[in-house]
Design a protein around this motif. Sequence first.
Motif, PDB file in Angstrom:
ATOM      1  N   GLY A 112      -3.639   0.759  16.153  1.00  0.00           N
ATOM      2  CA  GLY A 112      -3.833   0.949  14.723  1.00  0.00           C
ATOM      3  C   GLY A 112      -5.290   0.943  14.325  1.00  0.00           C
ATOM      4  N   LEU A 113      -5.549   0.589  13.062  1.00  0.00           N
ATOM      5  CA  LEU A 113      -6.899   0.639  12.502  1.00  0.00           C
ATOM      6  C   LEU A 113      -7.335  -0.716  11.952  1.00  0.00           C
ATOM      7  CD1 LEU A 113      -6.657   3.955  10.381  1.00  0.00           C
ATOM      8  CD2 LEU A 113      -7.440   3.717  12.767  1.00  0.00           C
ATOM      9  N   MET A 114      -8.636  -0.930  11.974  1.00  0.00           N
ATOM     10  CA  MET A 114      -9.222  -2.136  11.380  1.00  0.00           C
ATOM     11  C   MET A 114     -10.386  -1.714  10.492  1.00  0.00           C
ATOM     12  SD  MET A 114     -12.017  -4.412  11.553  1.00  0.00           S
ATOM     13  CE  MET A 114     -12.725  -5.266  12.946  1.00  0.00           C
ATOM     14  N   GLY A 115     -10.575  -2.440   9.393  1.00  0.00           N
ATOM     15  CA  GLY A 115     -11.720  -2.143   8.538  1.00  0.00           C
ATOM     16  C   GLY A 115     -12.158  -3.354   7.740  1.00  0.00           C
ATOM     17  N   MET A 116     -13.432  -3.350   7.362  1.00  0.00           N
ATOM     18  CA  MET A 116     -13.994  -4.400   6.512  1.00  0.00           C
ATOM     19  C   MET A 116     -14.493  -3.765   5.231  1.00  0.00           C
ATOM     20  SD  MET A 116     -16.298  -6.393   9.288  1.00  0.00           S
ATOM     21  CE  MET A 116     -16.806  -7.850   8.365  1.00  0.00           C
ATOM     22  N   ALA A 117     -14.064  -4.330   4.114  1.00  0.00           N
ATOM     23  CA  ALA A 117     -14.508  -3.812   2.818  1.00  0.00           C
ATOM     24  C   ALA A 117     -15.904  -4.342   2.498  1.00  0.00           C
ATOM     25  CB  ALA A 117     -13.529  -4.235   1.724  1.00  0.00           C
ATOM     26  N   SER A 118     -16.529  -3.771   1.494  1.00  0.00           N
ATOM     27  CA  SER A 118     -17.836  -4.251   1.047  1.00  0.00           C
ATOM     28  C   SER A 118     -17.740  -5.714   0.652  1.00  0.00           C
ATOM     29  CB  SER A 118     -18.312  -3.448  -0.172  1.00  0.00           C
ATOM     30  OG  SER A 118     -18.492  -2.101   0.166  1.00  0.00           O
ATOM     31  N   PHE A 119     -18.812  -6.440   0.905  1.00  0.00           N
ATOM     32  CA  PHE A 119     -18.852  -7.861   0.582  1.00  0.00           C
ATOM     33  C   PHE A 119     -19.410  -7.999  -0.830  1.00  0.00           C
ATOM     34  CE2 PHE A 119     -20.324 -12.318   1.512  1.00  0.00           C
ATOM     35  CZ  PHE A 119     -19.064 -12.801   1.791  1.00  0.00           C
ATOM     36  N   THR A 120     -18.529  -7.892  -1.810  1.00  0.00           N
ATOM     37  CA  THR A 120     -18.982  -7.810  -3.201  1.00  0.00           C
ATOM     38  C   THR A 120     -17.942  -8.412  -4.147  1.00  0.00           C
ATOM     39  OG1 THR A 120     -19.466  -6.239  -4.989  1.00  0.00           O
ATOM     40  CG2 THR A 120     -17.991  -5.463  -3.278  1.00  0.00           C
ATOM     41  N   TYR A 121     -18.389  -8.793  -5.333  1.00  0.00           N
ATOM     42  CA  TYR A 121     -17.456  -9.272  -6.350  1.00  0.00           C
ATOM     43  C   TYR A 121     -16.755  -8.115  -7.063  1.00  0.00           C
ATOM     44  CZ  TYR A 121     -19.258 -14.002  -5.820  1.00  0.00           C
ATOM     45  OH  TYR A 121     -19.593 -15.223  -5.313  1.00  0.00           O
ATOM     46  N   ASP A 122     -17.190  -6.894  -6.787  1.00  0.00           N
ATOM     47  CA  ASP A 122     -16.596  -5.711  -7.404  1.00  0.00           C
ATOM     48  C   ASP A 122     -15.240  -5.430  -6.753  1.00  0.00           C
ATOM     49  OD1 ASP A 122     -15.917  -3.247  -8.380  1.00  0.00           O
ATOM     50  OD2 ASP A 122     -17.848  -2.298  -7.968  1.00  0.00           O
ATOM     51  N   LYS A 129      -7.621   1.080  -0.008  1.00  0.00           N
ATOM     52  CA  LYS A 129      -6.726   2.226  -0.249  1.00  0.00           C
ATOM     53  C   LYS A 129      -7.073   3.383   0.687  1.00  0.00           C
ATOM     54  CE  LYS A 129      -5.603   2.029  -5.211  1.00  0.00           C
ATOM     55  NZ  LYS A 129      -4.265   1.451  -5.187  1.00  0.00           N
ATOM     56  N   PHE A 130      -8.357   3.594   0.845  1.00  0.00           N
ATOM     57  CA  PHE A 130      -8.834   4.676   1.709  1.00  0.00           C
ATOM     58  C   PHE A 130      -8.400   4.422   3.164  1.00  0.00           C
ATOM     59  CE2 PHE A 130     -12.483   6.329   4.321  1.00  0.00           C
ATOM     60  CZ  PHE A 130     -12.118   7.662   4.238  1.00  0.00           C
ATOM     61  N   LEU A 131      -8.565   3.191   3.607  1.00  0.00           N
ATOM     62  CA  LEU A 131      -8.169   2.869   4.987  1.00  0.00           C
ATOM     63  C   LEU A 131      -6.669   3.034   5.181  1.00  0.00           C
ATOM     64  CD1 LEU A 131      -9.120   1.980   7.766  1.00  0.00           C
ATOM     65  CD2 LEU A 131      -8.869  -0.397   7.065  1.00  0.00           C
ATOM     66  N   LYS A 132      -5.921   2.603   4.172  1.00  0.00           N
ATOM     67  CA  LYS A 132      -4.467   2.756   4.246  1.00  0.00           C
ATOM     68  C   LYS A 132      -4.084   4.240   4.338  1.00  0.00           C
ATOM     69  CE  LYS A 132      -0.024   2.074   3.645  1.00  0.00           C
ATOM     70  NZ  LYS A 132       0.967   1.048   3.562  1.00  0.00           N
ATOM     71  N   SER A 133      -4.794   5.086   3.586  1.00  0.00           N
ATOM     72  CA  SER A 133      -4.476   6.520   3.617  1.00  0.00           C
ATOM     73  C   SER A 133      -4.745   7.100   5.009  1.00  0.00           C
ATOM     74  CB  SER A 133      -5.246   7.283   2.533  1.00  0.00           C
ATOM     75  OG  SER A 133      -6.610   7.425   2.892  1.00  0.00           O
ATOM     76  N   LEU A 134      -5.793   6.621   5.657  1.00  0.00           N
ATOM     77  CA  LEU A 134      -6.081   7.088   7.024  1.00  0.00           C
ATOM     78  C   LEU A 134      -5.022   6.584   7.997  1.00  0.00           C
ATOM     79  CD1 LEU A 134      -9.954   6.516   7.135  1.00  0.00           C
ATOM     80  CD2 LEU A 134      -8.739   8.713   6.942  1.00  0.00           C
ATOM     81  N   PHE A 135      -4.594   5.357   7.755  1.00  0.00           N
ATOM     82  CA  PHE A 135      -3.543   4.773   8.597  1.00  0.00           C
ATOM     83  C   PHE A 135      -2.271   5.624   8.520  1.00  0.00           C
ATOM     84  CE2 PHE A 135       0.036   1.695   8.991  1.00  0.00           C
ATOM     85  CZ  PHE A 135      -0.178   1.298  10.303  1.00  0.00           C
ATOM     86  N   ILE A 136      -1.922   6.003   7.305  1.00  0.00           N
ATOM     87  CA  ILE A 136      -0.728   6.840   7.130  1.00  0.00           C
ATOM     88  C   ILE A 136      -0.929   8.208   7.785  1.00  0.00           C
ATOM     89  CG2 ILE A 136       0.649   8.092   5.405  1.00  0.00           C
ATOM     90  CD1 ILE A 136       0.162   5.648   3.534  1.00  0.00           C
ATOM     91  N   LYS A 137      -2.125   8.740   7.611  1.00  0.00           N
ATOM     92  CA  LYS A 137      -2.431  10.058   8.167  1.00  0.00           C
ATOM     93  C   LYS A 137      -2.249  10.094   9.685  1.00  0.00           C
ATOM     94  CE  LYS A 137      -6.165  13.468   8.282  1.00  0.00           C
ATOM     95  NZ  LYS A 137      -7.543  13.743   7.841  1.00  0.00           N
ATOM     96  N   TYR A 138      -2.682   9.029  10.345  1.00  0.00           N
ATOM     97  CA  TYR A 138      -2.642   9.037  11.811  1.00  0.00           C
ATOM     98  C   TYR A 138      -1.451   8.288  12.405  1.00  0.00           C
ATOM     99  CZ  TYR A 138      -7.167  11.172  11.340  1.00  0.00           C
ATOM    100  OH  TYR A 138      -8.171  12.034  10.988  1.00  0.00           O
ATOM    101  N   ALA A 139      -0.633   7.731  11.525  1.00  0.00           N
ATOM    102  CA  ALA A 139       0.504   6.935  12.017  1.00  0.00           C
ATOM    103  C   ALA A 139       1.419   7.757  12.909  1.00  0.00           C
ATOM    104  CB  ALA A 139       1.291   6.358  10.852  1.00  0.00           C
ATOM    105  N   SER A 140       1.450   9.059  12.662  1.00  0.00           N
ATOM    106  CA  SER A 140       2.375   9.893  13.415  1.00  0.00           C
ATOM    107  C   SER A 140       1.750  10.469  14.687  1.00  0.00           C
ATOM    108  CB  SER A 140       2.878  11.025  12.538  1.00  0.00           C
ATOM    109  OG  SER A 140       1.759  11.769  12.095  1.00  0.00           O
ATOM    110  N   GLU A 183      -2.050  -6.458  -0.932  1.00  0.00           N
ATOM    111  CA  GLU A 183      -1.490  -5.581  -1.972  1.00  0.00           C
ATOM    112  C   GLU A 183      -1.611  -4.111  -1.591  1.00  0.00           C
ATOM    113  OE1 GLU A 183      -2.596  -8.597  -5.640  1.00  0.00           O
ATOM    114  OE2 GLU A 183      -3.525  -6.615  -5.620  1.00  0.00           O
ATOM    115  N   GLU A 184      -2.648  -3.790  -0.839  1.00  0.00           N
ATOM    116  CA  GLU A 184      -2.877  -2.393  -0.452  1.00  0.00           C
ATOM    117  C   GLU A 184      -2.262  -2.033   0.901  1.00  0.00           C
ATOM    118  OE1 GLU A 184      -3.753  -0.276  -2.567  1.00  0.00           O
ATOM    119  OE2 GLU A 184      -4.302  -1.743  -4.098  1.00  0.00           O
TER     120      GLU A 184
END
Length: 224
Positions: free
Chosen positions: A149-159, A168-179, A203-204
């Motif tokens: 599968g995939l691993m990712g780290m989000a920006s280290f921010t209060y935003d 969300k972007f990482l999840k979309s890539l995960f779905i894209k390559y899941a097959s 949540e994502e």
Amino acid sequence: MSINLKKYKKLLAEFGSDIKLIAVSKTKPAEDIKAMYDLGQKDFGENYVQELVDKYEALPKDIQWHFIGHLQTNKVKYIAPFVSMIQSVDSKKLLAEINKQAKKNNRTIDCLIQVHIAIEESKFGFDEKELSELFENDLSTYANIKICGLMGMASFTYDTKKVRNEFKFLKSLFIKYASFSAPNSAFSILSMGMSSDYEIAVEEGSNMVRIGSLLFGERENKKT
Ligand SMILES: *Cc1c(COP(=O)(O)O)cnc(C)c1O
């Protein structure tokens, strides 16, 4: 001992059986890991090769060690005999070296492809284009690697909005390559979320979270 038992129990209850908790123990002493192990925790994450080797030697052999830090190719050989999963595969060169060392050890090593989702931060990982090139190639050449599968780290921010969008972007890539399919691969793990952002990650759609400071206490780092 400085582990947060209450938090650990709370997280386990929160995650249930759908989300796997990796206890990130980097820089923390073996005694703290043993204490958490005695509570039933078997999966631990480490970032530094020598530290991981020392802990592997000192601690129970049924611990599942996840390597989650930047891994230099010349150091793969030290962890290849025992590492359970390498989550931070950030280049094809590294993938090739892991394959070589896994073969030498007569085993298959589970890997996650690290994706660079925190755009402004200089974090390691494949970008979208490199990822698509990787999956377009013939992955069966990596016969001793199982891409899980995939691993990712989000920006280290209060935003938090930004963090959410990166997940969300990482999840979309995960779905894209899941097959995608390679003979030895099983694409089922989406590793995202740390102490400060695991709730958003879950949540994502995360199904593996890597949590350190909430369990073992703070290390030195600051948000921007
Ligand atoms: C250190 C680290 C973690 C854990 O960070 P905490 O903020 O302590 O939960 C998770 N993932 C990676 C890749 C890390 O390097």
